[in-house]
Write a protein that holds these residues in place. Structure first.
Motif, PDB file in Angstrom:
ATOM      1  N   LYS A   1       2.299  -1.267  -1.248  1.00  0.00           N
ATOM      2  CA  LYS A   1       2.748  -2.427  -0.478  1.00  0.00           C
ATOM      3  C   LYS A   1       2.814  -3.699  -1.322  1.00  0.00           C
ATOM      4  O   LYS A   1       3.607  -4.592  -1.050  1.00  0.00           O
ATOM      5  CB  LYS A   1       1.836  -2.619   0.730  1.00  0.00           C
TER       6      LYS A   1
ATOM      7  N   HIS B   1      11.816  -1.362   3.785  1.00  0.00           N
ATOM      8  CA  HIS B   1      10.728  -0.496   4.263  1.00  0.00           C
ATOM      9  C   HIS B   1      11.362   0.728   4.929  1.00  0.00           C
ATOM     10  O   HIS B   1      11.356   0.865   6.151  1.00  0.00           O
ATOM     11  CB  HIS B   1       9.884  -1.295   5.264  1.00  0.00           C
TER      12      HIS B   1
ATOM     13  N   LYS C   1       8.541   7.239  11.446  1.00  0.00           N
ATOM     14  CA  LYS C   1       9.334   7.173  10.209  1.00  0.00           C
ATOM     15  C   LYS C   1       9.196   8.447   9.374  1.00  0.00           C
ATOM     16  O   LYS C   1      10.194   9.091   9.045  1.00  0.00           O
ATOM     17  CB  LYS C   1       8.858   5.941   9.423  1.00  0.00           C
TER      18      LYS C   1
ATOM     19  N   ASP D   1       9.051   6.017   2.691  1.00  0.00           N
ATOM     20  CA  ASP D   1       8.492   4.676   2.966  1.00  0.00           C
ATOM     21  C   ASP D   1       9.253   3.491   2.375  1.00  0.00           C
ATOM     22  O   ASP D   1       9.406   2.482   3.047  1.00  0.00           O
ATOM     23  CB  ASP D   1       7.031   4.634   2.496  1.00  0.00           C
TER      24      ASP D   1
HETATM   25 MN    MN Z   1       5.084   1.725   5.181  1.00  0.00          MN
END
Ligand code: MN
Ligand code: OXD
Length: 635
Positions: A237, A256, A283, A298
């Motif tokens: 991240k 993302h 996701k 991701d």
């Molecule tokens: Mn993520």
């Protein structure tokens, strides 16, 4: 003798590194890297520094030390280990996360976790002074995206956690060789992480001093007093926030998003989709749909490569939410997690007396006692308020290499990425958005589908769950420069490419009046195959005020073909009716959000939202509260 031998940090590094580690560092002849390692060795004061190259021996060193230090423990199946994060360190910590930007930029950052740079740097440096005393620091080089490609971003991580270094080895491409071939002065991202002071279980104890500060000018992230990978693993991240900023500066995109390809076996074709979903909204499950192929789950970079909209998966592995991974809903991941001999790190799940992992929604009985994220666990355990503690955390995870998956798309390593034909924005609401809707064009897709995305909060982020929150582009937690400029960069990027992908909004979470989900978890496969047919101009669609939805007969055929299932017209009508009032409410929430939280949002976008809300209000007179599929016309 290298010229780095005379560098100011050379004596310090020689004293802290074995001759072999020092040789590996100096062989790269990268002064910026040398200075970075030197500066933070001086500042964080580790007892010693271990330099990794791309060899399997170094990967093994990290693995073994993670076990020796107790950061991971072996599980029964060969290759599998368990890691526990400390209580209250089992999700991303937005309260401790800041984007460090110039004083002028702070007021424009709105909801974006900003702090004035100099103040933030001083604060985090203070927290990290001497923080690695008594520990070994590991220097690990990796690459975001395929190495030596138009997408690559080199990354250097210093950490005192072997678990973090091990996770990076599973999740990213090794980058020592990439660094060796880099031109002098080529940019790379830098990450410093320390788990800080540890308790007897090896967990960070100084959580009140947890900091995740990202310097948006120098592309360095300093992360202290935490272990959860979303807070500690630099390339995940943190790198994503840095790349979003860099992309905004250079005119490309970091999103993302998963990257996957839908397989149309009848036609012998593969069509690439990317999808943005807030954490915990399906996701990974979409990217892993049985019968399709995964490229990543991701983070995607998009670049215009020779006039084509192309994407790479930045990562080489998955740090996935394990809750609800079971033989029925996520059969491919479930099978991989049951296969002995694969290197997999589980985190924050229950380990039973059989030393096997058990998680929420696994679909098998779990033992009545064992060890879990709350320490020793037994059926009926409660917290100090008397609330039952479940056997595993809602944000428990698995970490594995993508290459283990039998459904990996062979294109996942292509240096020029894959051509993207569809983009999906997926939220989580129980009563507003239809299961799938195609946007009218790129710009309206961004403004009306991506910018209005919302989600009920989940356990991936520390805090209250189930609260409806705005999630522009499913990216709110990661956008690192003013939101208005970020939206504009998205619009320009797509509009600048002749064949930009079509945009779809999906919602897997519609519920009936009793609160039951209206569709089962695999229905998403049908929505995707419908989008695939649309992209190839093989099905017609009904117009709605905001885009296009499937016709009943096309979905009926797809349900029959894919699942040999009857799809009733009654369910279709319930799923795909356009809900006018909730949509007006959704748009007004978006307007409120951008008004308060995106000070640089251009007036033009407010005009689009407001005129859409007016249009919908006017439609109520003609259609009532709902627009039945197939009845809408623009006239
Ligand atoms: Mn993520
Ligand atoms: C993740 C997240 O772990 O978004 O990917 O929280």
């Amino acid at each position: 003798m290298s010229k780095l031998d005379t560098h100011q940090f050379a004596p310090l590094l020689k004293s802290k590194m074995s001759p072999e580690s020092y040789r590996k560092l100096i062989a790269l002849e990268n002064e910026e890297l040398f200075a970075f390692v030197g500066e933070f060795t001086e500042h964080c004061e580790p007892d010693s520094v271990y330099m990794c190259d791309d060899s399997d021996e170094d990967a093994e060193y990290i693995r073994q030390h993670s076990l020796l230090k107790g950061e991971e423990k072996p599980l029964t199946k060969a290759g599998q280990t368990i890691h526990y994060d400390g209580y209250n360190d089992q999700g991303r910590a937005p309260g401790a996360t800041k984007n460090l930007v110039s004083k002028e930029l702070v007021p424009l950052m709105g909801a974006l976790l900003a702090k004035e740079r100099n103040e933030g740097l001083a604060e985090v440096r203070q927290v990290m002074k001497g923080i690695m005393k008594g520990k070994q620091a590991i220097v690990k080089l990796s690459c975001e995206g395929p190495t030596r490609s138009p997408f690559s971003i080199a990354c250097a991580q210093i950490t005192d956690s072997f678990y973090v270094a091990h996770s990076e080895d599973l999740l990213y491409r090794r980058g020592y060789e990439h660094f060796r071939l880099m031109a002098p002065g080529e940019r790379f991202f830098r990450f410093v992480h320390s788990a800080g002071r540890l308790d007897e279980h090896g967990n960070s104890v100084d959580l009140e001093n947890r900091r995740i500060y990202q310097d948006m000018e120098d592309y360095i992230v300093m992360s202290a007093n935490n272990q959860y990978a979303g807070n500690s693993v630099g390339l995940k991240k943190h790198a994503m926030r840095l790349a979003i900023k860099l992309a905004g500066t250079e005119g490309w995109l970091c999103e993302h998003m998963f990257v996957m390809s839908v397989q149309n076996e009848k036609k012998g074709r593969s069509t690439c989709f990317c999808g943005a979903f807030p954490s915990g909204c399906g996701k990974t499950a979409t990217a892993m749909l049985p019968g399709e192929k995964i490229i990543g789950d991701d983070i995607a970079y998009f670049r215009n490569v020779n006039g084509e909209f192309r994407a790479v998966n930045v990562e080489n592995g998955i740090f996935g939410i394990i809750k609800d991974v079971n033989a029925v809903d996520d059969p491919l991941i479930f099978k991989t997690l049951q296969t002995p001999g694969l290197e997999i790190i589980f985190s924050n799940v229950l380990t039973g007396p059989d030393n096997e992992p058990y998680w929420l929604g696994m679909g098998v009985d779990h033992p009545a006692k064992g060890w879990s994220y709350s320490g020793e666990w037994f059926e009926g355990k409660t917290d100090d308020k008397g609330v039952p503690i479940p056997h595993a955390h809602g944000n428990a995870r698995y970490t594995l290499r993508l290459g283990y998956l039998e459904n990996i798309d062979p294109a996942y390593n292509d240096k020029n990425g894959v051509p993207v034909q569809g983009i999906i924005y997926g939220g989580r609401d129980s009563d507003t958005s239809v299961p799938i809707e195609e946007s009218l064009d790129w710009k309206s897709g961004i403004i009306l589908k991506a910018c209005t995305l919302e989600s009920e909060t989940t356990s991936a982020v520390i805090g209250k769950e189930g609260v409806l929150a705005p999630q522009p582009m499913a990216n709110l937690d990661f956008i690192s420069y003013p939101i208005g400029a970020y939206i504009t960069n998205n619009i320009r990027f797509g509009e600048g490419i002749a064949n930009a992908p079509r945009i779809y909004a999906v919602n897997y979470f519609l519920r009936d009046a009793k609160g039951n989900f209206l569709t089962n978890k695999l229905a998403k496969k049908v929505w995707l195959h419908w989008a695939e047919l649309r992209i190839h101009n093989e099905v017609d669609a009904y117009r709605t005020p905001l885009g296009f939805i499937p016709r009943y007969e096309d979905l009926k055929a797809l349900f029959a073909e894919i699942f040999q299932e009857e799809f009733s017209e009654e369910l279709y009508r319930e799923l795909f009716k356009f809900r006018i009032d909730p949509w007006i409410a959704k748009i007004s929430r978006a307007v409120r959000f951008y008004h308060h939280s995106a000070p640089d949002c251009p007036e033009e976008y407010f005009e689009i939202w407001k005129s859409t809300a007016h249009k919908l209000t006017a439609l109520k007179e003609r259609y009532g509260h709902f627009i039945e599929p197939g009845t809408y016309s623009e006239k």
